[in-house]
Design a protein around this motif. Structure first.
Motif, PDB file in Angstrom:
ATOM      1  N   ASP A 277     -16.028 -49.122  33.756  1.00 10.92           N
ATOM      2  CA  ASP A 277     -17.120 -48.714  34.634  1.00 10.92           C
ATOM      3  C   ASP A 277     -16.775 -49.168  36.051  1.00 10.92           C
ATOM      4  OD1 ASP A 277     -19.486 -47.776  35.603  1.00 10.92           O
ATOM      5  OD2 ASP A 277     -20.657 -49.562  35.015  1.00 10.92           O
ATOM      6  N   PRO A 278     -16.537 -48.256  36.987  1.00 11.03           N
ATOM      7  CA  PRO A 278     -16.565 -46.796  36.857  1.00 11.03           C
ATOM      8  C   PRO A 278     -15.412 -46.292  35.983  1.00 11.03           C
ATOM      9  CG  PRO A 278     -16.741 -47.485  39.162  1.00 11.03           C
ATOM     10  CD  PRO A 278     -16.316 -48.679  38.378  1.00 11.03           C
ATOM     11  N   GLU A 279     -15.641 -45.238  35.258  1.00 11.48           N
ATOM     12  CA  GLU A 279     -14.656 -44.713  34.328  1.00 11.48           C
ATOM     13  C   GLU A 279     -13.542 -43.978  35.065  1.00 11.48           C
ATOM     14  OE1 GLU A 279     -16.483 -41.959  31.723  1.00 11.48           O
ATOM     15  OE2 GLU A 279     -17.068 -40.563  33.306  1.00 11.48           O
ATOM     16  N   PRO A 280     -12.340 -43.957  34.491  1.00 14.54           N
ATOM     17  CA  PRO A 280     -11.219 -43.231  35.122  1.00 14.54           C
ATOM     18  C   PRO A 280     -11.424 -41.721  35.012  1.00 14.54           C
ATOM     19  CG  PRO A 280     -10.564 -44.139  33.004  1.00 14.54           C
ATOM     20  CD  PRO A 280     -11.944 -44.673  33.277  1.00 14.54           C
ATOM     21  N   GLN A 281     -10.666 -40.999  35.797  1.00 16.27           N
ATOM     22  CA  GLN A 281     -10.753 -39.543  35.820  1.00 16.27           C
ATOM     23  C   GLN A 281      -9.364 -38.957  35.963  1.00 16.27           C
ATOM     24  OE1 GLN A 281     -13.361 -38.779  39.156  1.00 16.27           O
ATOM     25  NE2 GLN A 281     -15.160 -38.588  37.845  1.00 16.27           N
ATOM     26  N   VAL A 282      -9.192 -37.757  35.377  1.00 18.28           N
ATOM     27  CA  VAL A 282      -7.952 -36.996  35.522  1.00 18.28           C
ATOM     28  C   VAL A 282      -8.365 -35.589  35.929  1.00 18.28           C
ATOM     29  CG1 VAL A 282      -5.845 -36.185  34.426  1.00 18.28           C
ATOM     30  CG2 VAL A 282      -6.836 -38.385  33.748  1.00 18.28           C
ATOM     31  N   LEU A 283      -8.052 -35.217  37.158  1.00 15.30           N
ATOM     32  CA  LEU A 283      -8.468 -33.932  37.721  1.00 15.30           C
ATOM     33  C   LEU A 283      -7.238 -33.150  38.176  1.00 15.30           C
ATOM     34  CD1 LEU A 283     -11.433 -35.219  39.938  1.00 15.30           C
ATOM     35  CD2 LEU A 283     -11.538 -34.378  37.575  1.00 15.30           C
ATOM     36  N   ILE A 284      -7.406 -31.831  38.200  1.00  9.01           N
ATOM     37  CA  ILE A 284      -6.330 -30.978  38.717  1.00  9.01           C
ATOM     38  C   ILE A 284      -6.405 -30.989  40.234  1.00  9.01           C
ATOM     39  CG2 ILE A 284      -5.394 -28.643  38.787  1.00  9.01           C
ATOM     40  CD1 ILE A 284      -6.569 -28.175  36.021  1.00  9.01           C
ATOM     41  N   LYS A 285      -5.341 -31.426  40.873  1.00 17.05           N
ATOM     42  CA  LYS A 285      -5.323 -31.490  42.331  1.00 17.05           C
ATOM     43  C   LYS A 285      -4.975 -30.144  42.939  1.00 17.05           C
ATOM     44  CE  LYS A 285      -3.287 -33.891  46.260  1.00 17.05           C
ATOM     45  NZ  LYS A 285      -2.298 -34.913  46.714  1.00 17.05           N
ATOM     46  N   ASN A 286      -3.855 -29.564  42.515  1.00 18.06           N
ATOM     47  CA  ASN A 286      -3.440 -28.254  43.024  1.00 18.06           C
ATOM     48  C   ASN A 286      -2.394 -27.671  42.082  1.00 18.06           C
ATOM     49  OD1 ASN A 286      -1.057 -29.620  43.620  1.00 18.06           O
ATOM     50  ND2 ASN A 286      -1.573 -29.859  45.784  1.00 18.06           N
ATOM     51  N   LEU A 287      -2.029 -26.436  42.340  1.00 23.11           N
ATOM     52  CA  LEU A 287      -1.002 -25.737  41.573  1.00 23.11           C
ATOM     53  C   LEU A 287       0.243 -25.621  42.427  1.00 23.11           C
ATOM     54  CD1 LEU A 287      -3.229 -22.901  40.027  1.00 23.11           C
ATOM     55  CD2 LEU A 287      -2.607 -25.096  39.013  1.00 23.11           C
ATOM     56  N   GLY A 288       1.290 -26.323  42.018  1.00 21.04           N
ATOM     57  CA  GLY A 288       2.513 -26.310  42.783  1.00 21.04           C
ATOM     58  C   GLY A 288       3.426 -25.161  42.405  1.00 21.04           C
ATOM     59  N   PRO A 289       4.599 -25.062  43.030  1.00 18.43           N
ATOM     60  CA  PRO A 289       5.530 -23.964  42.707  1.00 18.43           C
ATOM     61  C   PRO A 289       5.997 -23.973  41.260  1.00 18.43           C
ATOM     62  CG  PRO A 289       6.119 -25.042  44.764  1.00 18.43           C
ATOM     63  CD  PRO A 289       5.081 -25.894  44.127  1.00 18.43           C
ATOM     64  N   SER A 290       6.182 -25.168  40.700  1.00 14.44           N
ATOM     65  CA  SER A 290       6.676 -25.247  39.329  1.00 14.44           C
ATOM     66  C   SER A 290       5.871 -26.200  38.463  1.00 14.44           C
ATOM     67  CB  SER A 290       8.146 -25.694  39.332  1.00 14.44           C
ATOM     68  OG  SER A 290       8.268 -26.967  39.955  1.00 14.44           O
ATOM     69  N   THR A 291       4.849 -26.853  39.015  1.00 12.77           N
ATOM     70  CA  THR A 291       4.083 -27.830  38.249  1.00 12.77           C
ATOM     71  C   THR A 291       2.593 -27.674  38.526  1.00 12.77           C
ATOM     72  OG1 THR A 291       4.278 -29.460  40.023  1.00 12.77           O
ATOM     73  CG2 THR A 291       5.942 -29.534  38.274  1.00 12.77           C
ATOM     74  N   ILE A 292       1.832 -28.136  37.558  1.00 19.18           N
ATOM     75  CA  ILE A 292       0.390 -28.302  37.741  1.00 19.18           C
ATOM     76  C   ILE A 292       0.165 -29.776  38.044  1.00 19.18           C
ATOM     77  CG2 ILE A 292      -1.872 -28.115  36.654  1.00 19.18           C
ATOM     78  CD1 ILE A 292      -0.704 -25.946  34.834  1.00 19.18           C
ATOM     79  N   ASN A 293      -0.271 -30.074  39.248  1.00 19.28           N
ATOM     80  CA  ASN A 293      -0.375 -31.458  39.693  1.00 19.28           C
ATOM     81  C   ASN A 293      -1.732 -32.040  39.299  1.00 19.28           C
ATOM     82  OD1 ASN A 293       2.168 -31.397  40.993  1.00 19.28           O
ATOM     83  ND2 ASN A 293       1.231 -30.347  42.736  1.00 19.28           N
ATOM     84  N   LEU A 294      -1.680 -33.123  38.533  1.00 25.41           N
ATOM     85  CA  LEU A 294      -2.878 -33.817  38.080  1.00 25.41           C
ATOM     86  C   LEU A 294      -3.095 -35.071  38.932  1.00 25.41           C
ATOM     87  CD1 LEU A 294      -2.411 -33.631  34.204  1.00 25.41           C
ATOM     88  CD2 LEU A 294      -3.639 -32.040  35.697  1.00 25.41           C
ATOM     89  N   GLN A 295      -4.328 -35.252  39.409  1.00 32.58           N
ATOM     90  CA  GLN A 295      -4.699 -36.445  40.188  1.00 32.58           C
ATOM     91  C   GLN A 295      -5.382 -37.431  39.232  1.00 32.58           C
ATOM     92  OE1 GLN A 295      -4.504 -36.614  43.941  1.00 32.58           O
ATOM     93  NE2 GLN A 295      -4.621 -38.783  43.409  1.00 32.58           N
ATOM     94  N   VAL A 296      -4.782 -38.600  39.096  1.00 31.33           N
ATOM     95  CA  VAL A 296      -5.275 -39.621  38.171  1.00 31.33           C
ATOM     96  C   VAL A 296      -5.987 -40.695  38.987  1.00 31.33           C
ATOM     97  CG1 VAL A 296      -4.663 -41.293  36.391  1.00 31.33           C
ATOM     98  CG2 VAL A 296      -3.389 -39.138  36.588  1.00 31.33           C
ATOM     99  N   TYR A 297      -7.263 -40.945  38.683  1.00 33.00           N
ATOM    100  CA  TYR A 297      -8.064 -41.984  39.348  1.00 33.00           C
ATOM    101  C   TYR A 297      -8.396 -43.077  38.346  1.00 33.00           C
ATOM    102  CZ  TYR A 297      -8.860 -38.535  43.059  1.00 33.00           C
ATOM    103  OH  TYR A 297      -8.703 -37.610  44.074  1.00 33.00           O
ATOM    104  N   PHE A 298      -8.346 -44.328  38.800  1.00 30.04           N
ATOM    105  CA  PHE A 298      -8.702 -45.463  37.951  1.00 30.04           C
ATOM    106  C   PHE A 298      -9.216 -46.590  38.849  1.00 30.04           C
ATOM    107  CE2 PHE A 298      -4.336 -45.831  39.229  1.00 30.04           C
ATOM    108  CZ  PHE A 298      -4.169 -47.161  39.567  1.00 30.04           C
ATOM    109  N   TRP A 299     -10.018 -47.469  38.251  1.00 31.37           N
ATOM    110  CA  TRP A 299     -10.616 -48.588  38.974  1.00 31.37           C
ATOM    111  C   TRP A 299     -10.108 -49.900  38.393  1.00 31.37           C
ATOM    112  CZ3 TRP A 299     -14.082 -48.199  43.088  1.00 31.37           C
ATOM    113  CH2 TRP A 299     -14.528 -46.912  43.382  1.00 31.37           C
ATOM    114  N   VAL A 300      -9.867 -50.861  39.282  1.00 31.24           N
ATOM    115  CA  VAL A 300      -9.416 -52.195  38.850  1.00 31.24           C
ATOM    116  C   VAL A 300     -10.222 -53.247  39.605  1.00 31.24           C
ATOM    117  CG1 VAL A 300      -7.080 -51.391  38.350  1.00 31.24           C
ATOM    118  CG2 VAL A 300      -7.608 -52.340  40.590  1.00 31.24           C
ATOM    119  N   ASN A 301     -10.209 -54.448  39.083  1.00 28.43           N
ATOM    120  CA  ASN A 301     -10.806 -55.598  39.772  1.00 28.43           C
ATOM    121  C   ASN A 301      -9.739 -56.196  40.680  1.00 28.43           C
ATOM    122  OD1 ASN A 301     -12.121 -57.864  40.636  1.00 28.43           O
ATOM    123  ND2 ASN A 301     -12.628 -58.645  38.603  1.00 28.43           N
TER     124      ASN A 301
END
Length: 459
Positions: free
Chosen positions: A328-352
């Motif tokens: 808490d807050p929970e992590p997230q994995v979202l699609i950032k954009n579509l590249g020429p050869s890859t689907i770029n995933l944006q990974v968010y996480f929280w730490v103390n």
């Protein structure tokens, strides 16, 4: 002849009128004759010089001279005394050069030089002593009051600012107020002393000049005054405290010391950075430790042939199982954009951030994700590139007709097996990874290092 001509020119009928006219003609003839005679009579008399002119010339040549002037026609008589022989000669030459002067009678003598006498000094000393005796009780009283207020200035100032402890905890505010009140008490004692000594105007001038001097010093030391006022405002508002990690104008570090002039940061390379307080107050301050929870993020690209949902689930499972990532807050994995050869995933996480390092946790998560994607046949292609083989591609086999398995297939199988083994080893060694925060280390280094400048902390 003129009279006879005038008499013959009138008729003789009226004898009485002619006799009266004869008398008038005779009178005017005598006047004309006298004027004509005086105009031809030579004379040696000349106009006398002006006494004012002679006095001005004497004062110009010797202002201290005492000379009486007597003018008889063109002769000037001088009677008196002068201080120097050179002054006497200049006076005689200047007056003799006047155009209306024919002779200068010199009765001027030199003034005797009076011997040096200490009588005036003695008289002044006696008058001063009499006045001193007259003002001595008042001087003693004024001096006693001044010394008493000077001695009591600091205790009285501390007593007067004691209520400030309920308003602010800033040591700088209390110190400035204490010194200001102390100076005012000392100036009050000086004013009383000068007033009792009879120097009222001088006392008023000193009190008035204090504000003028302060204004002049304010303009002369504008930058210093600006930093000092900024330190007061920082001390009151307290946007950070000692030991906080802040970022100001691209400088990131731990706050080590805040003085009346500058704030000292220790960055993560161990360098001491001094930033003027005016710069800190006028710019954006990012306090990274005000909230211990910090979000980290990174981007990872998967192939277009891979399952996006599966890749997101794997990333969420890895972050949920990692002890350094907060739930808490929970992590997230979202699609950032579509590249020429890859689907770029944006990974968010929280730490103390107080206990864990964001860059270290991000590094471990990226390593685990790469191994997990390879084990689950999720491709991680690089950017698309075009490769041209002009001579074609030669396939190499083991040389036996019954065995048509290409060598690259065997190598790919072995490579996947090695990656799976490395993934298991990474998972096994996850607990031994160092993800501790570097902030405590920097704080310890800042505490052990020397102070870059003198002065106590104000925050």
């Amino acid at each position: 002849m003129i009279c006879r001509f005038l008499l013959n020119s009138f008729p003789r009928s009226n004898q009485r009128s002619s006799s009266r006219l004869n008398r008038w003609i005779l009178l005017w003839s005598l006047v004309i004759a006298v004027v004509c005679l005086t105009s031809f009579v030579p004379t040696d008399a000349q106009a006398a010089p002006s006494p004012d002119t002679v006095k001005q010339l004497i004062q110009i040549n010797d202002p201290s001279s005492v000379i009486d002037i007597e003018i008889q026609g063109s002769v000037v008589h001088l009677n008196g005394s002068v201080t120097e022989q050179a002054s006497k000669e200049r006076i005689l030459q200047t007056i003799a050069a006047l155009p209306d002067v024919t002779q200068v009678v010199d009765n001027i003598h030199l003034q005797p030089i009076a011997p040096l006498s200490l009588a005036p000094l003695q008289q002044d000393a006696e008058q001063f002593w009499d006045k001193a005796l007259l003002y001595l009780p008042r001087l003693a009283l004024g001096l006693s009051i001044f010394l008493l207020l000077f001695w009591l200035s600091h205790p009285l100032a501390r007593l007067l600012i004691s209520p400030l402890a309920w308003v602010t905890k800033s040591e700088l505010i209390r110190l400035v107020m204490q010194r200001s009140i102390s100076v005012l008490i000392i100036l009050l004692g000086l004013y009383i002393f000068l007033r009792l000594a009879g120097l009222t105007q001088f006392a008023v001038a000193i009190i008035s000049s204090t504000g003028v001097i302060g204004l002049i010093l304010g303009f002369a030391f504008k930058d210093i005054a600006e930093n000092f006022i900024s330190s007061l405002l920082l001390s009151v508002q307290r946007p950070f405290k000692l030991g906080d990690v802040i970022s100001v104008e691209g400088n990131l570090g731990v706050v080590k010391q805040v003085t009346a002039r500058a704030t000292t940061l220790v960055d993560y390379d161990g360098n001491h950075i001094q930033i003027p307080n005016a710069t800190i107050y006028k710019n954006v301050i990012k306090n990274l430790t005000a909230n211990p929870r910090m979000r980290g993020h990174f981007v990872i690209g998967i192939g277009y042939d891979a399952s996006i949902r599966k890749a997101q689930d794997i990333a969420m499972e890895i972050m949920s199982d990692h002890h350094g990532v907060l739930a808490d807050p929970e992590p997230q994995v979202l699609i950032k954009n579509l590249g020429p050869s890859t689907i770029n995933l944006q990974v968010y996480f929280w730490v103390n951030a107080e206990t864990h390092s964001v860059p270290k946790v991000a590094s471990i998560l990226m390593r685990l994700l790469v191994r997990a994607y390879e084990a689950n046949q999720i491709s991680l292609p690089d950017d698309a590139r075009e490769r041209i083989f002009p001579q074609g591609i030669q396939l190499v086999t083991n040389g036996h007709p019954q065995d048509e398995t290409p060598l690259n297939t065997i190598q790919s199988t072995e490579h996947n097996s090695n990656k799976a083994q490395e993934s298991l080893e990474d998972t096994h060694n996850e607990t031994s990874d160092d993800i501790s925060s570097d902030t405590d280390d920097i704080r310890q280094q800042a505490a052990q290092s020397r102070d870059p400048e003198s002065g106590a902390n104000i925050i």
